[in-house]
Design a protein around this motif. Sequence first.
Motif, PDB file in Angstrom:
ATOM      1  N   LEU A  16       0.944  -1.202   0.011  1.00  0.00           N
ATOM      2  CA  LEU A  16      -0.021   0.143  -0.153  1.00  0.00           C
ATOM      3  C   LEU A  16       0.697   1.036   0.050  1.00  0.00           C
ATOM      4  O   LEU A  16       1.722   1.449   1.065  1.00  0.00           O
ATOM      5  CB  LEU A  16      -0.847  -0.029   1.102  1.00  0.00           C
ATOM      6  N   LEU A  39     -10.100   3.901   2.391  1.00  0.00           N
ATOM      7  CA  LEU A  39      -9.198   3.669   3.429  1.00  0.00           C
ATOM      8  C   LEU A  39      -9.676   5.213   4.343  1.00  0.00           C
ATOM      9  O   LEU A  39      -9.675   6.133   3.737  1.00  0.00           O
ATOM     10  CB  LEU A  39      -8.039   3.457   2.851  1.00  0.00           C
ATOM     11  N   TYR A  85      -9.831   8.079   1.770  1.00  0.00           N
ATOM     12  CA  TYR A  85      -9.114   7.760   0.790  1.00  0.00           C
ATOM     13  C   TYR A  85      -9.710   6.659  -0.259  1.00  0.00           C
ATOM     14  O   TYR A  85     -10.144   5.745   0.562  1.00  0.00           O
ATOM     15  CB  TYR A  85      -7.750   7.371   1.010  1.00  0.00           C
ATOM     16  N   VAL A 117      -9.022   3.772  -2.846  1.00  0.00           N
ATOM     17  CA  VAL A 117      -7.949   2.673  -2.843  1.00  0.00           C
ATOM     18  C   VAL A 117      -7.993   2.196  -4.458  1.00  0.00           C
ATOM     19  O   VAL A 117      -9.011   1.701  -4.763  1.00  0.00           O
ATOM     20  CB  VAL A 117      -7.959   1.710  -1.990  1.00  0.00           C
ATOM     21  N   TYR A 130      -1.302  -1.250  -3.962  1.00  0.00           N
ATOM     22  CA  TYR A 130      -2.454  -0.377  -4.297  1.00  0.00           C
ATOM     23  C   TYR A 130      -2.051   1.307  -4.007  1.00  0.00           C
ATOM     24  O   TYR A 130      -1.171   1.395  -2.892  1.00  0.00           O
ATOM     25  CB  TYR A 130      -3.343  -0.914  -3.139  1.00  0.00           C
ATOM     26  N   GLU A 131      -2.566   2.307  -4.560  1.00  0.00           N
ATOM     27  CA  GLU A 131      -2.294   3.664  -4.293  1.00  0.00           C
ATOM     28  C   GLU A 131      -3.570   4.140  -3.739  1.00  0.00           C
ATOM     29  O   GLU A 131      -4.686   3.633  -4.096  1.00  0.00           O
ATOM     30  CB  GLU A 131      -1.811   4.211  -5.680  1.00  0.00           C
ATOM     31  N   VAL A 132      -3.383   5.122  -2.956  1.00  0.00           N
ATOM     32  CA  VAL A 132      -4.394   5.755  -2.357  1.00  0.00           C
ATOM     33  C   VAL A 132      -4.533   7.452  -2.753  1.00  0.00           C
ATOM     34  O   VAL A 132      -3.606   7.888  -3.460  1.00  0.00           O
ATOM     35  CB  VAL A 132      -4.235   5.890  -0.931  1.00  0.00           C
TER      36      VAL A 132
END
Length: 408
Positions: free
Chosen positions: A57, A85, A92, A94, A138-140
């Motif tokens: 993450l 998130l 956020y 995700v 995974y990017e937020v």
Amino acid sequence: MESVNLLVETVDGGDVRTKEDVCQILELAAIKENDLNIVTQCLYSTQNYKIDNLMLLEVDNHILETLNKGDIISFRGNKHDDAILCTKTRTYEVKEAEISNSWLLVPNLKLNQATNVEEVTERIIGRRNIKKIFTSYYEVKETKPNLTNLSTFLNSSSFNGLEYESMINPKTLYSWEKLQTELQASDHELKQALADFLIADINGYLRLVSFDVEARSLNLMLDYFGEQSWELDEVDKESTYECLKELIHEPVFNAIFEKYTQVSTKTKIDGSPLYIYDERKCCAMIARILLAASPVTEYKEFMETWTIGIPEKMQLKEEYLCGAALVTYNASKMQKEVVSCPEADLSNNIHKRLNELFQIKAKWTAEEITPYIMRFTKGTMNVNALLTKYARCSTKNGLKYYGSKHGK
């Protein structure tokens, strides 16, 4: 230049690299052993490296600080919702992203100087197992909280009086913890959203107090205030509740009292606090009660009725109607009118809300429209920024007006 000495391979049949194997590979690669640190670590993929309970993450500074402080971050929503998130204050979205080169998770891997053991002359061969191979992460991205269902959740179990409690389905009740789990919003953002409603904590559940109960209860409280001939800043909470406890459920009384009063600078003889009624909020609620009975009323008639409905110690102002009603001119009847337009009844989507507002009235001043879009402000996105982005500005007689961006 010194570097970490690594050999990566997939071992089949339990094969293990020996020092001779390492030297042979170095020779084939035309690498001088003296250029490398003394420790060689061989990486081995195991049968169970495809574990599902680990993910990569990417986090921003806020999330990193939250983790370093030991605060909780959590994924929220139901199983059919997109991943969201939340920290205590931010929300956020995700998204999964691919990695161009596979990343390896290797516990106990030695780096840099840890592979340089000066007192050892013989090359050391170490075994390191790959725990997981990552091909994605995974990017937020910070986003607005998803509070679409909040009103639905609260309305399903609204408090309409003790006489109706037997009709409430216990499955529709929401505690704070249940709302946290099902709504995709940080605690701070959820509390801000709840502040838009009149909520009473009844037996551990957050209950929306219905408009009828709120209206009836506030009228009783203001009537008692008038009977006592108190000044606005001399409201005695204990005395008020003692008189009305047979008529207003205590959690509801506390919620209404907290909404419509604040602590006064005056105190009782024993030093306990007195309170002051919020004139704007009280007058606005009385106006909403009148508008519920008559959504469109001739201006002079409405103002006279409104004046009669508030305590003598309060002074009403037309500006108290902001967010509850509009003062318009009816050309066909050639008269000013007060028209009901409660902010809470409009869409929770900024695009839809502005469309609704511009259908009600084509042109708005910033002062008129502010109560209807204030909830959408956040950070640098203040009212002016919202109007610049979503509306069209025009000037008439020196005054700025805002209308539909795609209108005439």
